[in-house]
Design a protein around this motif. Structure first.
Motif, PDB file in Angstrom:
ATOM      1  N   PHE A  72      31.077  11.661 -42.004  1.00 38.94           N
ATOM      2  CA  PHE A  72      32.517  12.250 -41.504  1.00 38.94           C
ATOM      3  C   PHE A  72      32.506  14.253 -40.995  1.00 38.94           C
ATOM      4  CE2 PHE A  72      33.427   7.888 -41.871  1.00 38.94           C
ATOM      5  CZ  PHE A  72      34.965   8.045 -41.389  1.00 38.94           C
ATOM      6  N   ALA A  73      31.711  14.476 -42.020  1.00 37.27           N
ATOM      7  CA  ALA A  73      32.188  16.087 -41.357  1.00 37.27           C
ATOM      8  C   ALA A  73      30.702  16.735 -40.978  1.00 37.27           C
ATOM      9  CB  ALA A  73      31.025  16.604 -43.258  1.00 37.27           C
ATOM     10  N   ASP A  74      30.622  16.107 -40.584  1.00 38.96           N
ATOM     11  CA  ASP A  74      28.880  16.242 -39.000  1.00 38.96           C
ATOM     12  C   ASP A  74      30.195  16.116 -37.967  1.00 38.96           C
ATOM     13  OD1 ASP A  74      27.288  17.135 -40.995  1.00 38.96           O
ATOM     14  OD2 ASP A  74      26.072  14.957 -39.780  1.00 38.96           O
ATOM     15  N   PHE A  75      30.514  15.037 -37.560  1.00 40.28           N
ATOM     16  CA  PHE A  75      31.751  14.291 -36.497  1.00 40.28           C
ATOM     17  C   PHE A  75      32.343  15.070 -36.558  1.00 40.28           C
ATOM     18  CE2 PHE A  75      34.980  12.357 -34.547  1.00 40.28           C
ATOM     19  CZ  PHE A  75      34.676  11.993 -33.596  1.00 40.28           C
ATOM     20  N   MET A  76      32.890  16.371 -37.607  1.00 40.82           N
ATOM     21  CA  MET A  76      34.316  16.508 -37.635  1.00 40.82           C
ATOM     22  C   MET A  76      33.092  18.264 -37.079  1.00 40.82           C
ATOM     23  SD  MET A  76      36.441  17.458 -40.419  1.00 40.82           S
ATOM     24  CE  MET A  76      37.582  18.110 -39.581  1.00 40.82           C
ATOM     25  N   ARG A  77      32.539  18.759 -37.084  1.00 41.83           N
ATOM     26  CA  ARG A  77      31.361  20.504 -36.758  1.00 41.83           C
ATOM     27  C   ARG A  77      31.425  19.658 -35.243  1.00 41.83           C
ATOM     28  NH1 ARG A  77      29.881  20.273 -41.815  1.00 41.83           N
ATOM     29  NH2 ARG A  77      28.053  18.827 -41.689  1.00 41.83           N
ATOM     30  N   ASP A  78      30.502  18.492 -34.436  1.00 41.28           N
ATOM     31  CA  ASP A  78      30.505  18.593 -33.379  1.00 41.28           C
ATOM     32  C   ASP A  78      30.262  16.812 -32.837  1.00 41.28           C
ATOM     33  OD1 ASP A  78      29.189  18.290 -31.074  1.00 41.28           O
ATOM     34  OD2 ASP A  78      27.546  18.681 -31.925  1.00 41.28           O
ATOM     35  N   PRO A  79      31.706  16.001 -32.573  1.00 41.55           N
ATOM     36  CA  PRO A  79      31.860  14.912 -32.386  1.00 41.55           C
ATOM     37  C   PRO A  79      31.161  14.818 -31.494  1.00 41.55           C
ATOM     38  CG  PRO A  79      34.154  15.816 -32.407  1.00 41.55           C
ATOM     39  CD  PRO A  79      33.512  17.634 -32.361  1.00 41.55           C
ATOM     40  N   ALA A  80      30.597  15.412 -30.356  1.00 42.95           N
ATOM     41  CA  ALA A  80      29.690  14.787 -28.847  1.00 42.95           C
ATOM     42  C   ALA A  80      27.930  15.039 -29.670  1.00 42.95           C
ATOM     43  CB  ALA A  80      29.029  15.836 -28.342  1.00 42.95           C
ATOM     44  N   THR A  81      27.539  14.925 -31.187  1.00 45.11           N
ATOM     45  CA  THR A  81      26.701  14.673 -31.056  1.00 45.11           C
ATOM     46  C   THR A  81      26.232  13.388 -32.470  1.00 45.11           C
ATOM     47  OG1 THR A  81      25.821  16.829 -30.903  1.00 45.11           O
ATOM     48  CG2 THR A  81      24.202  15.716 -32.704  1.00 45.11           C
ATOM     49  N   ARG A  82      25.832  13.108 -32.250  1.00 40.92           N
ATOM     50  CA  ARG A  82      25.761  11.118 -33.458  1.00 40.92           C
ATOM     51  C   ARG A  82      25.363  12.302 -35.007  1.00 40.92           C
ATOM     52  NH1 ARG A  82      21.100   7.337 -32.584  1.00 40.92           N
ATOM     53  NH2 ARG A  82      21.413   8.252 -30.553  1.00 40.92           N
ATOM     54  N   PRO A  83      25.961  11.956 -35.847  1.00 40.88           N
ATOM     55  CA  PRO A  83      25.528  12.107 -37.502  1.00 40.88           C
ATOM     56  C   PRO A  83      24.485  11.814 -37.853  1.00 40.88           C
ATOM     57  CG  PRO A  83      27.765  11.455 -37.028  1.00 40.88           C
ATOM     58  CD  PRO A  83      27.450  10.922 -35.884  1.00 40.88           C
ATOM     59  N   ALA A  84      24.085  12.957 -38.786  1.00 40.56           N
ATOM     60  CA  ALA A  84      22.612  12.754 -38.924  1.00 40.56           C
ATOM     61  C   ALA A  84      22.184  11.969 -40.164  1.00 40.56           C
ATOM     62  CB  ALA A  84      21.862  14.748 -39.275  1.00 40.56           C
ATOM     63  N   GLY A  85      21.226  12.100 -40.916  1.00 45.08           N
ATOM     64  CA  GLY A  85      21.060  11.980 -41.543  1.00 45.08           C
ATOM     65  C   GLY A  85      20.994  10.728 -42.020  1.00 45.08           C
ATOM     66  N   VAL A  86      20.669   9.568 -40.910  1.00 41.79           N
ATOM     67  CA  VAL A  86      21.029   8.074 -41.606  1.00 41.79           C
ATOM     68  C   VAL A  86      20.557   8.019 -40.477  1.00 41.79           C
ATOM     69  CG1 VAL A  86      22.804   6.640 -40.395  1.00 41.79           C
ATOM     70  CG2 VAL A  86      23.991   8.270 -42.266  1.00 41.79           C
ATOM     71  N   ALA A  87      19.773   6.486 -40.424  1.00 39.81           N
ATOM     72  CA  ALA A  87      19.097   5.685 -39.730  1.00 39.81           C
ATOM     73  C   ALA A  87      20.377   4.679 -38.652  1.00 39.81           C
ATOM     74  CB  ALA A  87      18.118   4.740 -40.044  1.00 39.81           C
ATOM     75  N   TRP A  88      20.790   4.817 -37.336  1.00 35.74           N
ATOM     76  CA  TRP A  88      21.559   4.358 -37.060  1.00 35.74           C
ATOM     77  C   TRP A  88      20.774   3.328 -36.097  1.00 35.74           C
ATOM     78  CZ3 TRP A  88      26.248   5.215 -37.891  1.00 35.74           C
ATOM     79  CH2 TRP A  88      27.428   6.902 -38.412  1.00 35.74           C
ATOM     80  N   GLU A  89      21.739   2.288 -36.179  1.00 35.27           N
ATOM     81  CA  GLU A  89      21.203   1.228 -35.868  1.00 35.27           C
ATOM     82  C   GLU A  89      22.284   0.467 -34.259  1.00 35.27           C
ATOM     83  OE1 GLU A  89      21.310  -1.865 -38.110  1.00 35.27           O
ATOM     84  OE2 GLU A  89      19.924  -1.281 -38.992  1.00 35.27           O
ATOM     85  N   LYS A  90      22.034   0.329 -33.127  1.00 38.98           N
ATOM     86  CA  LYS A  90      22.401   0.530 -31.499  1.00 38.98           C
ATOM     87  C   LYS A  90      22.765  -0.734 -32.039  1.00 38.98           C
ATOM     88  CE  LYS A  90      22.560   1.417 -26.607  1.00 38.98           C
ATOM     89  NZ  LYS A  90      21.264   1.627 -25.626  1.00 38.98           N
ATOM     90  N   LEU A  91      24.776  -0.604 -31.639  1.00 35.86           N
ATOM     91  CA  LEU A  91      25.314  -2.105 -31.411  1.00 35.86           C
ATOM     92  C   LEU A  91      24.816  -2.572 -30.044  1.00 35.86           C
ATOM     93  CD1 LEU A  91      28.222  -1.530 -33.596  1.00 35.86           C
ATOM     94  CD2 LEU A  91      26.146  -3.163 -34.151  1.00 35.86           C
TER      95      LEU A  91
END
Length: 197
Positions: A176-195
């Motif tokens: 959530f803190a990463d999103f607040m800094r830059d909503p246009a960039t996928r937050p870091a530190g997570v191995a996201w899986e595309k839905l």
């Protein structure tokens, strides 16, 4: 209008909607949402509200304060509600399962909302005006095992919607803190899986 000058106008509008009880009526007047008299001073109005009426009355209080260019502080949850005219361009919007929505929240408010996740208060959403968002759900209602958090990030289209189940609440706070800094960039530190929707 200067804030101190706006206070009397706000107070007048407030008591037009929700009159104060007179001392003679206090014991019998159940129409007033106030648990005691309002305290009006130079630059402020303190409103002791009956707990059972808060969900009904608080949104209108915040709306009236905004119409008069005033901020509204909720001491129960430590949130400052900023009127639209004073919000930053591109302000984010925070919504929890429990409580009022918050426009233009600060980082502390967002982190507190995530840390308060529970079985009863099971989701938090943080969204920017373009429709990008990060959201988290706690436990079975969100499709996660007990103690787990289903976190989703969506860029500006369904083709860029990602998800991950996390076990560490502090990692969710970091997303959530990463999103607040830059909503246009996928937050870091997570191995996201595309839905695939």
């Amino acid at each position: 209008m200067r804030p101190a000058a706006a206070v009397p106008a706000f107070y007048a509008a407030l008591v037009a909607d929700y009159p104060e009880s007179s001392e003679a009526d206090e014991a019998t007047d159940e129409s007033s949402p106030w648990s005691a008299g309002l305290d009006v001073g130079d630059g402020y109005v303190l409103m002791p509200m009956q707990w059972g009426r808060a969900a009904e009355v608080a949104p209108r209080v915040i709306e009236l304060a905004g119409q008069h260019g005033l901020v509204c502080f909720d001491p129960q949850v430590g949130v400052v509600h900023v009127p639209p005219a004073l919000r930053a361009s591109g302000a984010l919007h925070l919504q929890s399962c429990v409580g009022l929505p918050v426009s233009d929240p600060d980082l502390e408010t967002v982190e507190r909302a995530v840390r308060r996740l529970s079985a009863e208060n099971w989701f938090v959403i943080l969204e920017d005006p373009s429709g990008r968002y990060v959201q988290v759900g706690n436990g079975a209602r969100a499709g996660a095992a007990a103690g787990g958090y289903t976190v989703e990030f969506r860029d500006d289209s369904p083709e860029r919607h990602y998800r991950r189940v996390l076990r560490d609440r502090e990692q969710v706070v970091s997303v959530f803190a990463d999103f607040m800094r830059d909503p246009a960039t996928r937050p870091a530190g997570v191995a996201w899986e595309k839905l695939s929707l």
